[in-house]
Design an enzyme around this catalytic site. Structure first.
Site, PDB file in Angstrom:
ATOM      1  N   GLY B   9      -5.355  13.291  -0.756  1.00  0.00           N
ATOM      2  CA  GLY B   9      -5.129  11.861  -0.534  1.00  0.00           C
ATOM      3  C   GLY B   9      -5.441  11.504   0.913  1.00  0.00           C
ATOM      4  O   GLY B   9      -4.806  10.621   1.479  1.00  0.00           O
ATOM      5  N   LYS B  11      -7.684   9.865   2.363  1.00  0.00           N
ATOM      6  CA  LYS B  11      -8.258   8.573   2.713  1.00  0.00           C
ATOM      7  C   LYS B  11      -7.219   7.450   2.733  1.00  0.00           C
ATOM      8  O   LYS B  11      -7.500   6.338   3.182  1.00  0.00           O
ATOM      9  CB  LYS B  11      -9.400   8.221   1.758  1.00  0.00           C
ATOM     10  CG  LYS B  11     -10.557   9.198   1.871  1.00  0.00           C
ATOM     11  CD  LYS B  11     -11.820   8.730   1.190  1.00  0.00           C
ATOM     12  CE  LYS B  11     -12.672   7.841   2.046  1.00  0.00           C
ATOM     13  NZ  LYS B  11     -13.401   8.545   3.115  1.00  0.00           N
ATOM     14  N   THR B  90       4.377  11.896  -1.886  1.00  0.00           N
ATOM     15  CA  THR B  90       4.168  10.930  -2.956  1.00  0.00           C
ATOM     16  C   THR B  90       5.492  10.765  -3.712  1.00  0.00           C
ATOM     17  O   THR B  90       6.232  11.728  -3.884  1.00  0.00           O
ATOM     18  CB  THR B  90       3.078  11.455  -3.924  1.00  0.00           C
ATOM     19  OG1 THR B  90       1.981  11.921  -3.145  1.00  0.00           O
ATOM     20  CG2 THR B  90       2.626  10.365  -4.860  1.00  0.00           C
ATOM     21  N   THR B  91       5.781   9.527  -4.157  1.00  0.00           N
ATOM     22  CA  THR B  91       7.046   9.274  -4.851  1.00  0.00           C
ATOM     23  C   THR B  91       6.836   9.215  -6.357  1.00  0.00           C
ATOM     24  O   THR B  91       5.721   9.337  -6.839  1.00  0.00           O
ATOM     25  CB  THR B  91       7.655   7.939  -4.385  1.00  0.00           C
ATOM     26  OG1 THR B  91       6.667   6.923  -4.570  1.00  0.00           O
ATOM     27  CG2 THR B  91       8.044   8.016  -2.921  1.00  0.00           C
ATOM     28  N   HIS B 145      16.907  -5.016   9.783  1.00  0.00           N
ATOM     29  CA  HIS B 145      15.482  -4.945   9.422  1.00  0.00           C
ATOM     30  C   HIS B 145      14.788  -6.266   9.742  1.00  0.00           C
ATOM     31  O   HIS B 145      15.446  -7.291   9.939  1.00  0.00           O
ATOM     32  CB  HIS B 145      15.321  -4.641   7.928  1.00  0.00           C
ATOM     33  CG  HIS B 145      15.583  -3.207   7.578  1.00  0.00           C
ATOM     34  ND1 HIS B 145      16.859  -2.706   7.418  1.00  0.00           N
ATOM     35  CD2 HIS B 145      14.739  -2.156   7.379  1.00  0.00           C
ATOM     36  CE1 HIS B 145      16.777  -1.409   7.128  1.00  0.00           C
ATOM     37  NE2 HIS B 145      15.517  -1.053   7.081  1.00  0.00           N
ATOM     38  N   HIS B 146      13.474  -6.229   9.725  1.00  0.00           N
ATOM     39  CA  HIS B 146      12.646  -7.423   9.867  1.00  0.00           C
ATOM     40  C   HIS B 146      12.998  -8.439   8.785  1.00  0.00           C
ATOM     41  O   HIS B 146      13.530  -8.081   7.731  1.00  0.00           O
ATOM     42  CB  HIS B 146      11.168  -7.027   9.745  1.00  0.00           C
ATOM     43  CG  HIS B 146      10.877  -6.322   8.457  1.00  0.00           C
ATOM     44  ND1 HIS B 146      10.529  -6.977   7.310  1.00  0.00           N
ATOM     45  CD2 HIS B 146      10.943  -5.004   8.133  1.00  0.00           C
ATOM     46  CE1 HIS B 146      10.367  -6.115   6.335  1.00  0.00           C
ATOM     47  NE2 HIS B 146      10.620  -4.887   6.818  1.00  0.00           N
ATOM     48  N   LYS B 149      12.122  -8.539   4.708  1.00  0.00           N
ATOM     49  CA  LYS B 149      12.754  -7.635   3.749  1.00  0.00           C
ATOM     50  C   LYS B 149      13.591  -8.451   2.767  1.00  0.00           C
ATOM     51  O   LYS B 149      14.388  -9.277   3.167  1.00  0.00           O
ATOM     52  CB  LYS B 149      13.642  -6.628   4.485  1.00  0.00           C
ATOM     53  CG  LYS B 149      14.223  -5.541   3.577  1.00  0.00           C
ATOM     54  CD  LYS B 149      14.889  -4.440   4.392  1.00  0.00           C
ATOM     55  CE  LYS B 149      15.526  -3.391   3.487  1.00  0.00           C
ATOM     56  NZ  LYS B 149      14.546  -2.718   2.619  1.00  0.00           N
ATOM     57  N   THR B 156      18.270   2.845   2.445  1.00  0.00           N
ATOM     58  CA  THR B 156      18.802   3.883   3.319  1.00  0.00           C
ATOM     59  C   THR B 156      20.302   3.686   3.555  1.00  0.00           C
ATOM     60  O   THR B 156      21.067   4.657   3.583  1.00  0.00           O
ATOM     61  CB  THR B 156      18.061   3.878   4.674  1.00  0.00           C
ATOM     62  OG1 THR B 156      16.670   4.079   4.439  1.00  0.00           O
ATOM     63  CG2 THR B 156      18.567   4.988   5.582  1.00  0.00           C
TER      64      THR B 156
END
Lengths: 255, 255, 255, 255
Positions: B9, B11, B90-91, B145-146, B149, B156
């Site tokens: 992966g 790229k 990867t999730t 957070h920003h 969101k 978390t």
């Protein structure tokens, strides 16, 4: 089953605070009080002693000691000999004394604690800081105290720095060609990292350890406002020593 | 001895960042690149593959995978079968898949890591917070957070709260008769403690866990500014999996 | 020239602290003490009065009042009538009373101060927060207090929010489609911004106002550890009222 | 009525960011672009110039200048002569040049701004810090930057310290007999207070001014994450200069 506690040095500032703490915890029973300067025979039904010899054979589990360096070693030895697990906040023990007391505790299979610092929060901070430094070797310590404090950095900051040095891969931080246009701006150097000491009225005792890495930061901070905070450490000590069969030096060994 | 690394992966955004990280570390060698959409045959002398089948028998130690959920399971199985220790960001793995891969890794005696979160700082924060909550059961979480969101609290923060709940003695915090004169002021309730979500432009991803006790406070804070921070976790994963003989789920198991 | 100060209510907690503060400042002279419950005739050479009527014609510049609501209005009127500039920390004045006392002060050309809050730091925080909100309309307030506090948010937080609302361009912050997965996480809503209340043992009284904008943040924090902090406001009040010719309500008017 | 803006130096990093900012604000219209290295004749319908002489008589209100020191003075003079209010972020002006431009702006009754720093948050922090130092003369500055920064303390910290020195009653802080057991721990001395410089990877540019007094503390902190933050200052400058009739040096004069 309540834990029966003797408090030696109960007329001092720390000792009397410990008495209140024991009284306020349902899992603990105040069994006896000791102080050579005590005039009273009992306090709220709790017997008061002026000579530890009178406590031989007394029914109790833990000996909390906030006396003075001159008698603390002898007191701790006495406690172990008589089956009381000692929890000692008095300072001034030599390494040899601690070794002898530890050996004695092993012979007797009695737990015990001698602690130069009972602030659980301060000890957790040191422990976490050392662990984090394994992964984040770039860090700085900022400690902040009231402006009557004479020495800088604080003893706690130096202790924290030493614990970090033990596990952190040593490195010189900062830009290679960094330059102070005002001397001292970059703080004190310790194993390649920096320690800064802030002194201001209104502050009590605070410490921050700041870690930095690519794209992230981790900050650990402890604030100490009042000596009452030591009592949670004493409380923890009492409840742990009765489960142990050996004396330890430093509250961190019970966490 | 340099560790030879394949990046699958390569790229994608994370994959290409991983390539740079591997190149920048003297202890690692970039051995091969894989991406079905790659047109080039090599990049700076490193061979490029579009089909993993061509990597059977290839000489490498670690398989870093930042691909897509649709292929990550098959890729990880392939890596284990072919002797490459997988480090997978990867999730989308199911519990059953993780179990199968763990079993396969044991059969092959190959280490491996599947990690939903590679930010070492975030994982240390969670770990320290859980540990501190054993001694300081009074705590609150503030996550910041920003302002784009959508969900609050952050994943978390919820994960941190769950880890705390596992070890903290459950208690309802605050004054018994506390009262909100503006609804929501006391934040979200979780196992008796509170979680607060701040959303502001300029912020990225930050979390504080504040502990309070008689006369003291302990604050743990993590600041995440950039995804580059994940790379120290990937780097750690690569260096750890080659020493292990079993795949684990979660970077915390390698700390 | 030292400023001569009368302290009314000198046997109360705030009054006695004020007495110490006056004694400790070389620019101030403790001229007289007043308290209806005083038994002594003098304290360290300073005359003690139990009836204010006996102070008519007394030689002093400032009347510090930490009495009780029932007598504070009458005391302040008396001070102005007799040429003592009042500095009043007693609460419970009605708007009509404040207006009458202000008018009287103008007639007499005497300065004076009635202050519901003497904490200079808290007042500066509010002032700075309001000013910053003109340029940074995105903000959140976090206030932190001990866990015996019943109401949330704190009165100071609400006052701060009101001052901000007066000057900030009203806007609803956060993502348009933001969603709480745990109710209350985003805090209390006030004019489109949010207020969060933290309650923990060990804390005293703290407040943070956090501003966020593209690529930057500004944080203002006040920590109050002890009521002694009010004394710098009382001290400032004493030194300012002697230069003024009119009573004001609120320490902010002397900053 | 939209404000018509010319951007000089539009191909540079700051200039191109300014172009985006102007485009994104409904109250502003991008009227023209100037850059000696521009090859294009227009960009999205906006005319591009390579020689400022071609802008004589052009219909615009504001001249934003992010060019180079060698031409910025001449550009600013040109703008004023031709009725464009200048907003200049280019550095390197001498005091004499600033004086001449200010005089010219008065003659022409045109507003203008030359600003060495466009970060509103940083400027507010300095302003608030100076004001607070009148009431809280005990303070320390902690500035935190990335670990590639060579000089310590930062220019902003020194500027902040100078502004504080102008208004604070000079005093030597800390215990009279304080002692460094590690040299530099107490930081750099400036007018009796201390400045500490932290350097860590992951950090960008941050500054804290901490004030302490009996029983209280006040902390002001600015975090700068990205140069995009300068654009709110440029935006403010554009909207303010059109209302003014004189050029000023320093964004603080428009706050």
């Amino acid at each position: 089953m309540s834990i029966k506690v003797i408090v030696a040095g109960f007329k001092g500032r720390m000792g009397s605070t410990a008495v209140e703490m024991v009284k306020g915890d349902d899992e603990l029973t105040l069994a006896a009080l000791l102080d050579p300067f005590a005039a009273e025979k009992e306090v709220d039904g709790v017997p008061v002693f002026t000579d530890k010899a009178d406590l031989v054979g007394f029914d109790a589990d833990v000996w909390v000691d906030f006396t003075i360096p001159a008698v603390a070693y002898e007191n701790t030895r006495f406690a172990l000999e008589n089956g009381f697990a000692p929890v000692v906040g008095t300072t001034g023990f030599t390494e040899a004394q601690i070794q002898k007391l530890t050996d004695l505790s092993k012979d007797k299979s009695i737990g015990g604690l001698i602690a130069p610092n009972f602030a659980i929060g301060a000890i957790l901070l040191m422990k976490f800081a050392a662990e984090a430094s394994k992964y984040f070797p770039d860090l700085e310590i900022i400690e902040l105290h009231h402006d009557k404090k004479k020495d800088a950095p604080s003893g706690t900051a130096v202790k924290t720095a030493e614990l970090i040095r033990e596990v952190r891969e040593s490195k010189r931080q900062g830009a290679e060609d960094e330059m102070e246009t005002l001397a001292g701006a970059r703080g004190a150097e310790f194993d390649g990292f920096r320690i800064h000491s802030v002194r201001l009225p209104g502050l009590v005792a605070h410490q921050e350890v700041i870690f930095g890495a690519q794209g992230e930061g981790l900050t650990l901070r402890h604030d100490s406002y009042d000596r009452i905070s030591f009592m949670s450490g004493v409380n923890l000590g009492i409840k742990e020593v009765v489960k142990r069969d050996q004396l330890v030096y430093g509250l961190e060994h019970l966490l």
